[in-house]
Design an enzyme around this catalytic site. Structure first.
Site, PDB file in Angstrom:
ATOM      1  N   ASP A 119     -31.793-157.387  10.031  1.00  0.00           N
ATOM      2  CA  ASP A 119     -32.781-156.104   9.607  1.00  0.00           C
ATOM      3  C   ASP A 119     -32.067-155.674   8.373  1.00  0.00           C
ATOM      4  O   ASP A 119     -30.845-155.216   8.140  1.00  0.00           O
ATOM      5  CB  ASP A 119     -32.793-155.090  10.721  1.00  0.00           C
ATOM      6  CG  ASP A 119     -33.774-154.470  10.009  1.00  0.00           C
ATOM      7  OD1 ASP A 119     -35.166-154.769  10.157  1.00  0.00           O
ATOM      8  OD2 ASP A 119     -33.205-152.741  10.083  1.00  0.00           O
ATOM      9  N   ASP A 174     -31.867-151.231  14.091  1.00  0.00           N
ATOM     10  CA  ASP A 174     -32.409-150.302  14.064  1.00  0.00           C
ATOM     11  C   ASP A 174     -33.624-149.745  14.500  1.00  0.00           C
ATOM     12  O   ASP A 174     -33.275-148.374  14.756  1.00  0.00           O
ATOM     13  CB  ASP A 174     -31.751-149.770  12.659  1.00  0.00           C
ATOM     14  CG  ASP A 174     -32.605-149.024  12.095  1.00  0.00           C
ATOM     15  OD1 ASP A 174     -33.238-150.127  11.352  1.00  0.00           O
ATOM     16  OD2 ASP A 174     -32.818-147.797  11.104  1.00  0.00           O
TER      17      ASP A 174
HETATM   18  O1  LIG Z   1     -37.752-153.881   8.702  1.00  0.00           O
HETATM   19  P1  LIG Z   1     -36.622-152.737   7.934  1.00  0.00           P
HETATM   20  O2  LIG Z   1     -36.171-153.654   6.975  1.00  0.00           O
HETATM   21  O3  LIG Z   1     -35.850-151.368   8.728  1.00  0.00           O
HETATM   22  O4  LIG Z   1     -37.783-152.453   7.152  1.00  0.00           O
HETATM   23  C1  LIG Z   1     -38.544-151.092   7.499  1.00  0.00           C
HETATM   24  C2  LIG Z   1     -38.976-150.429   6.529  1.00  0.00           C
HETATM   25  O5  LIG Z   1     -37.859-150.093   5.623  1.00  0.00           O
HETATM   26  C3  LIG Z   1     -38.436-149.358   4.325  1.00  0.00           C
HETATM   27  O6  LIG Z   1     -39.162-148.169   4.498  1.00  0.00           O
HETATM   28  C4  LIG Z   1     -38.263-146.764   5.424  1.00  0.00           C
HETATM   29  O7  LIG Z   1     -36.591-147.315   4.866  1.00  0.00           O
HETATM   30  C5  LIG Z   1     -36.950-146.418   3.654  1.00  0.00           C
HETATM   31  C6  LIG Z   1     -36.009-146.307   2.617  1.00  0.00           C
HETATM   32  O8  LIG Z   1     -34.594-146.253   3.244  1.00  0.00           O
HETATM   33  C7  LIG Z   1     -37.511-144.981   3.749  1.00  0.00           C
HETATM   34  O9  LIG Z   1     -37.456-144.197   2.887  1.00  0.00           O
HETATM   35  C8  LIG Z   1     -38.645-145.053   5.080  1.00  0.00           C
HETATM   36  O10 LIG Z   1     -38.994-143.663   5.238  1.00  0.00           O
HETATM   37  C9  LIG Z   1     -38.496-146.088   6.198  1.00  0.00           C
HETATM   38  O11 LIG Z   1     -38.792-146.202   6.669  1.00  0.00           O
HETATM   39  C10 LIG Z   1     -39.269-149.756   3.475  1.00  0.00           C
HETATM   40  O12 LIG Z   1     -40.711-149.133   2.316  1.00  0.00           O
HETATM   41  C11 LIG Z   1     -40.830-150.507   4.737  1.00  0.00           C
HETATM   42  O13 LIG Z   1     -42.038-151.182   3.665  1.00  0.00           O
HETATM   43  C12 LIG Z   1     -40.315-151.073   5.852  1.00  0.00           C
HETATM   44  O14 LIG Z   1     -41.504-151.810   6.606  1.00  0.00           O
END
Ligand SMILES: O=P(O)(O)OC[C@H]1O[C@H](O[C@H]2O[C@H](CO)[C@@H](O)[C@H](O)[C@H]2O)[C@H](O)[C@@H](O)[C@@H]1O
Length: 248
Positions: A19, A198
């Site tokens: 991830d 995570d």
């Molecule tokens: O599957 P992942 O690689 O863990 O991605 C999940 C989401 O990640 C991002 O959002 C998350 O991270 C951001 C930056 O740290 C944070 O601001 C946000 O609150 C989190 O949800 C990304 O923007 C999403 O598109 C992904 O789905």
């Protein structure tokens, strides 16, 4: 149930699925605040080299986002929780035949965000994400807004909640199906699947690798199907660094 054990040290016969946000890089206030250090780029390149290419990033971010963040690495990537992917030859694929399906929600989402301080949205083309990290008190209102749109659009669309984010996307595809697809590729075939993640959206992937006799590693607290646990991004990176180099 919370797993308590740290995973065994990384091995050369693994198919390693990682991830991105919250696993390889710490969470930030806004998705655009995230960057990839040279040290991380070097670590991932070394893992891919040592595992003969059997390393993929499985993320909720769009493939184009991951490509920009990780450049010049050219790993296989699953983006938007498996709705799109870059294969081991670098070819791009999408599981969504009709991305225009979400068009009706797009303008309403932009208006909703404009009317609430602290919210922002991500247009992932095949999915729409509503972020409320800047206004956690609006979580319930955000969930309600996206649930209403899901109902309006029908059962072939679903909402999925992550860390301070709710996503509207075509149903039936997830990180588990993304891993299953990659394991059919000769680069990954015959290897023991290992997934590290995570978030709630990583649970499908934990179940998939568990069902295949693989290893599932949860980063941070929370109810999970994963069987191993690491406390933080820092601990993940230190653990991955333990993969020994093969003699040249
Ligand atoms: O599957 P992942 O690689 O863990 O991605 C999940 C989401 O990640 C991002 O959002 C998350 O991270 C951001 C930056 O740290 C944070 O601001 C946000 O609150 C989190 O949800 C990304 O923007 C999403 O598109 C992904 O789905």
């Amino acid at each position: 149930m919370m797993p308590e054990t740290p995973p065994p040290l990384p091995r050369h016969d693994w198919a390693l699925f990682l991830d991105f946000d919250g696993t390889l890089v710490p969470l930030a206030d806004h998705p655009r605040d995230t960057s990839v250090s040279e040290a991380l780029r070097h670590l991932v390149a070394r893992l891919a080299h040592e595992l003969d290419g059997a390393v993929a990033i499985i993320s909720g971010r769009p493939v184009a986002d991951l490509e920009a963040l990780l450049a010049p690495l050219d790993l296989p990537l699953a983006g938007v929780h498996g709705l799109e992917w870059r294969d081991t030859s670098g070819g791009y694929h999408s599981a969504v035949a009709h991305p225009e399906r979400l068009a009706a929600c797009r303008d309403a989402l932009a208006d909703f965000v404009a009317g609430h301080d602290g919210l922002h949205y991500e247009d992932k083309r095949v999915a729409l994400a509503l972020h409320y990290r800047g206004a956690p008190e609006l979580a319930a209102e955000c969930r309600h807004f996206m649930a209403e749109w899901q109902q309006a659009l029908g059962d072939d669309v679903e909402t999925v909640a992550g860390k301070c984010v709710i996503e509207l996307r075509p149903a039936g595809v997830h990180k588990g199906t993304a891993i299953a697809r990659l394991l059919d590729d000769p680069v990954f075939q015959g290897r023991r699947p290992v997934f590290v993640g995570d978030d709630v959206t990583d649970e499908d992937a934990f179940r998939e690798v568990n069902a295949r006799g693989g290893l599932s590693v949860r980063v941070g607290d929370g109810k999970t199907a994963a069987t191993y646990y690491l406390e933080s991004v820092k601990k993940v990176l230190t653990w991955l660094e333990h993969l020994p180099s093969r003699p040249t």
